[in-house]
Design a protein around this motif. Structure first.
Motif, PDB file in Angstrom:
ATOM      1  N   LYS A  29       0.834  -1.212   0.000  1.00 29.74           N
ATOM      2  CA  LYS A  29       0.000   0.000   0.000  1.00 29.74           C
ATOM      3  C   LYS A  29       0.864   1.255   0.000  1.00 29.74           C
ATOM      4  CE  LYS A  29      -4.387  -1.615   1.570  1.00 29.74           C
ATOM      5  NZ  LYS A  29      -5.122  -0.955   0.483  1.00 29.74           N
ATOM      6  N   ALA A  30       1.950   1.194   0.762  1.00 30.20           N
ATOM      7  CA  ALA A  30       2.851   2.354   0.800  1.00 30.20           C
ATOM      8  C   ALA A  30       3.482   2.582  -0.569  1.00 30.20           C
ATOM      9  CB  ALA A  30       3.922   2.147   1.858  1.00 30.20           C
ATOM     10  N   MET A  31       3.877   1.495  -1.225  1.00 30.52           N
ATOM     11  CA  MET A  31       4.486   1.623  -2.555  1.00 30.52           C
ATOM     12  C   MET A  31       3.481   2.154  -3.575  1.00 30.52           C
ATOM     13  SD  MET A  31       7.612   0.918  -2.239  1.00 30.52           S
ATOM     14  CE  MET A  31       8.313   0.623  -3.852  1.00 30.52           C
ATOM     15  N   ALA A  32       2.191   1.831  -3.344  1.00 35.73           N
ATOM     16  CA  ALA A  32       1.155   2.331  -4.249  1.00 35.73           C
ATOM     17  C   ALA A  32       0.704   3.728  -3.848  1.00 35.73           C
ATOM     18  CB  ALA A  32      -0.030   1.364  -4.250  1.00 35.73           C
ATOM     19  N   GLY A  33       1.327   4.261  -2.786  1.00 36.44           N
ATOM     20  CA  GLY A  33       1.000   5.616  -2.328  1.00 36.44           C
ATOM     21  C   GLY A  33      -0.349   5.710  -1.652  1.00 36.44           C
ATOM     22  N   LYS A  34      -0.816   4.577  -1.088  1.00 39.45           N
ATOM     23  CA  LYS A  34      -2.171   4.567  -0.533  1.00 39.45           C
ATOM     24  C   LYS A  34      -2.247   4.633   0.988  1.00 39.45           C
ATOM     25  CE  LYS A  34      -4.309   2.052  -4.293  1.00 39.45           C
ATOM     26  NZ  LYS A  34      -4.738   0.729  -4.765  1.00 39.45           N
ATOM     27  N   SER A  35      -1.122   4.410   1.661  1.00 35.29           N
ATOM     28  CA  SER A  35      -1.307   4.199   3.104  1.00 35.29           C
ATOM     29  C   SER A  35      -1.011   5.388   3.997  1.00 35.29           C
ATOM     30  CB  SER A  35      -0.418   3.040   3.558  1.00 35.29           C
ATOM     31  OG  SER A  35       0.915   3.480   3.673  1.00 35.29           O
ATOM     32  N   THR A  36      -0.086   6.221   3.621  1.00 34.78           N
ATOM     33  CA  THR A  36       0.515   7.057   4.639  1.00 34.78           C
ATOM     34  C   THR A  36      -0.172   8.390   4.928  1.00 34.78           C
ATOM     35  OG1 THR A  36       2.038   7.937   2.998  1.00 34.78           O
ATOM     36  CG2 THR A  36       2.805   6.064   4.285  1.00 34.78           C
ATOM     37  N   ALA A  37      -0.825   8.949   3.939  1.00 34.08           N
ATOM     38  CA  ALA A  37      -1.311  10.315   4.107  1.00 34.08           C
ATOM     39  C   ALA A  37      -2.262  10.456   5.295  1.00 34.08           C
ATOM     40  CB  ALA A  37      -2.005  10.777   2.828  1.00 34.08           C
ATOM     41  N   GLY A  38      -1.873  11.277   6.234  1.00 32.86           N
ATOM     42  CA  GLY A  38      -2.742  11.611   7.364  1.00 32.86           C
ATOM     43  C   GLY A  38      -2.994  10.468   8.321  1.00 32.86           C
ATOM     44  N   ARG A  39      -2.202   9.440   8.275  1.00 36.71           N
ATOM     45  CA  ARG A  39      -2.441   8.307   9.170  1.00 36.71           C
ATOM     46  C   ARG A  39      -1.303   8.157  10.166  1.00 36.71           C
ATOM     47  NH1 ARG A  39      -6.058   4.147   6.688  1.00 36.71           N
ATOM     48  NH2 ARG A  39      -6.249   4.593   4.482  1.00 36.71           N
ATOM     49  N   ASP A  40      -1.643   7.540  11.299  1.00 40.32           N
ATOM     50  CA  ASP A  40      -0.625   7.124  12.253  1.00 40.32           C
ATOM     51  C   ASP A  40      -0.133   5.766  11.735  1.00 40.32           C
ATOM     52  OD1 ASP A  40       0.706   5.801  14.258  1.00 40.32           O
ATOM     53  OD2 ASP A  40      -0.573   6.565  15.852  1.00 40.32           O
ATOM     54  N   GLU A  41       1.122   5.711  11.298  1.00 49.75           N
ATOM     55  CA  GLU A  41       1.645   4.505  10.649  1.00 49.75           C
ATOM     56  C   GLU A  41       1.537   3.256  11.522  1.00 49.75           C
ATOM     57  OE1 GLU A  41       2.662   4.181   7.480  1.00 49.75           O
ATOM     58  OE2 GLU A  41       1.848   6.196   7.366  1.00 49.75           O
ATOM     59  N   LYS A  42       1.863   3.450  12.808  1.00 46.60           N
ATOM     60  CA  LYS A  42       1.819   2.308  13.727  1.00 46.60           C
ATOM     61  C   LYS A  42       0.396   1.771  13.851  1.00 46.60           C
ATOM     62  CE  LYS A  42       4.631   1.900  17.841  1.00 46.60           C
ATOM     63  NZ  LYS A  42       5.202   2.597  18.992  1.00 46.60           N
ATOM     64  N   ALA A  43      -0.544   2.699  14.018  1.00 42.65           N
ATOM     65  CA  ALA A  43      -1.951   2.309  14.153  1.00 42.65           C
ATOM     66  C   ALA A  43      -2.454   1.682  12.855  1.00 42.65           C
ATOM     67  CB  ALA A  43      -2.789   3.529  14.516  1.00 42.65           C
ATOM     68  N   TYR A  44      -1.970   2.188  11.746  1.00 37.08           N
ATOM     69  CA  TYR A  44      -2.398   1.657  10.451  1.00 37.08           C
ATOM     70  C   TYR A  44      -1.942   0.209  10.275  1.00 37.08           C
ATOM     71  CZ  TYR A  44      -3.167   1.247   5.454  1.00 37.08           C
ATOM     72  OH  TYR A  44      -3.584   0.819   4.222  1.00 37.08           O
ATOM     73  N   LEU A  45      -0.664  -0.035  10.591  1.00 36.49           N
ATOM     74  CA  LEU A  45      -0.139  -1.407  10.490  1.00 36.49           C
ATOM     75  C   LEU A  45      -0.869  -2.333  11.465  1.00 36.49           C
ATOM     76  CD1 LEU A  45       1.863  -3.507   9.431  1.00 36.49           C
ATOM     77  CD2 LEU A  45       3.589  -2.568  10.975  1.00 36.49           C
ATOM     78  N   PHE A  46      -1.112  -1.838  12.659  1.00 34.25           N
ATOM     79  CA  PHE A  46      -1.836  -2.623  13.666  1.00 34.25           C
ATOM     80  C   PHE A  46      -3.257  -2.934  13.161  1.00 34.25           C
ATOM     81  CE2 PHE A  46      -2.476  -2.763  18.594  1.00 34.25           C
ATOM     82  CZ  PHE A  46      -2.825  -4.103  18.503  1.00 34.25           C
ATOM     83  N   GLY A  47      -3.874  -1.979  12.502  1.00 31.48           N
ATOM     84  CA  GLY A  47      -5.209  -2.185  11.920  1.00 31.48           C
ATOM     85  C   GLY A  47      -5.195  -3.301  10.883  1.00 31.48           C
ATOM     86  N   ILE A  48      -4.141  -3.343  10.081  1.00 30.53           N
ATOM     87  CA  ILE A  48      -4.030  -4.409   9.072  1.00 30.53           C
ATOM     88  C   ILE A  48      -3.881  -5.763   9.770  1.00 30.53           C
ATOM     89  CG2 ILE A  48      -2.690  -5.309   7.127  1.00 30.53           C
ATOM     90  CD1 ILE A  48      -1.791  -2.433   6.529  1.00 30.53           C
ATOM     91  N   VAL A  49      -3.073  -5.807  10.849  1.00 34.41           N
ATOM     92  CA  VAL A  49      -2.902  -7.058  11.608  1.00 34.41           C
ATOM     93  C   VAL A  49      -4.273  -7.551  12.085  1.00 34.41           C
ATOM     94  CG1 VAL A  49      -1.995  -8.065  13.746  1.00 34.41           C
ATOM     95  CG2 VAL A  49      -0.537  -6.568  12.362  1.00 34.41           C
ATOM     96  N   LYS A  50      -5.045  -6.650  12.697  1.00 34.90           N
ATOM     97  CA  LYS A  50      -6.370  -7.036  13.221  1.00 34.90           C
ATOM     98  C   LYS A  50      -7.253  -7.574  12.111  1.00 34.90           C
ATOM     99  CE  LYS A  50      -6.602  -3.648  16.990  1.00 34.90           C
ATOM    100  NZ  LYS A  50      -7.229  -2.387  17.390  1.00 34.90           N
TER     101      LYS A  50
END
Lengths: 181, 88
Positions: free
Chosen positions: A56-77
């Protein structure tokens, strides 16, 4: 926190993955342990989550305006919910991100057999196709990596490889539905 | 490029929406007129899906190795032990 940006090189990836493992895996593991998972299951799901996060990061979809740690944790869940749905008790769907692939790595037997065959018999072609379609490397870089005379040769070789792999798939007589479920 | 490779390129351009609007229209007309083209598109999608799966397996192996490096690092013994205790 350092993020996986499109500028992240193959050489820089191990550092990024180690750093995310150290910073996010402890909380992800605690969350999975509370839901009856094992260490190995937690690690497997976390590694799949890292893969999705990186794509997602390589596709430019994940990072904007997000807490990276929380985002990765969300994917784990989210991946845990999908993989071990029967064990889930206290997860609400608000906690997870719905925009994720159904299956990160397919274990479809027909695909397994074909991938094993292609990994040995057609490794160079698979590496070229991976570099083009998945890593999205520019033709000039591919030319240097694979020792072609120029970008035109890269394009021709890419389609020759695509043709070769397509032919293998066809010869194996697999139907589209066999592994595109 | 020879004809068969140009056909793969046309399908590729269609799947990744790289064609001009005019070329897209021509391609869509061909899809109606040439039933075999639909099969060929399906086969190419299947092939590209396999390339994605191959690539993901390679990346997963890279991720696993990075995580294993942390686990093997003597400086991280306490860190790993703390996580393992969560599962007792």
């Amino acid at each position: 926190m350092k993020t996986a940006t499109p500028g992240t090189t193959a050489a820089g990836r191990p550092y990024l993955f180690r750093m995310l493992y150290k910073s996010v895996f402890p909380s992800a593991a605690a969350w999975i342990a509370r839901r009856g998972g094992t260490f190995d299951e937690a690690e497997d799901v976390f590694q799949d989550a890292l893969l999705v996060y990186y794509e997602k990061a390589m596709a430019g979809k994940s990072t904007a305006g997000r807490d990276e740690k929380a985002y990765l944790f969300g994917i784990v869940k989210h991946l845990w919910v999908r993989k071990f749905r029967q064990r889930i008790t206290n997860v609400t769907f608000e906690e997870v991100d719905a925009d994720l692939p159904d299956e990160v790595i397919s274990r479809e037997p027909a695909a397994e057999v074909l991938l094993q065959h292609l990994s040995s018999a057609g490794k160079k072609c698979m590496e070229l196709l991976k570099a083009f379609y998945y890593d999205k490397l520019p033709a000039r870089q591919l030319s240097e990596m694979f020792g072609f005379s120029g970008t035109r040769s890269v394009t021709v070789q890419k389609y020759k490889c695509l043709e070769k792999v397509r032919e293998t798939v066809k010869q194996k007589a697999l139907t589209y539905e066999d592994f595109l479920k | 490029m020879r004809t068969s490779l140009n056909e793969l390129k046309a399908i590729d351009d269609h799947l990744f929406k790289r064609s001009s609007p005019a070329d897209q229209t021509v391609f869509q007309a061909r899809m109606i007129l040439q039933p075999d083209l639909r099969n060929s598109i399906a086969l190419q999608k299947q092939t590209l899906w396999l390339v994605e799966q191959y690539s993901r397996r390679a990346l997963k192996a890279e991720i696993k190795e990075a995580c294993d490096q942390v686990k093997r690092d003597p400086c991280e013994t306490a860190f790993i032990a703390r996580i393992r205790r969560l599962f007792r």
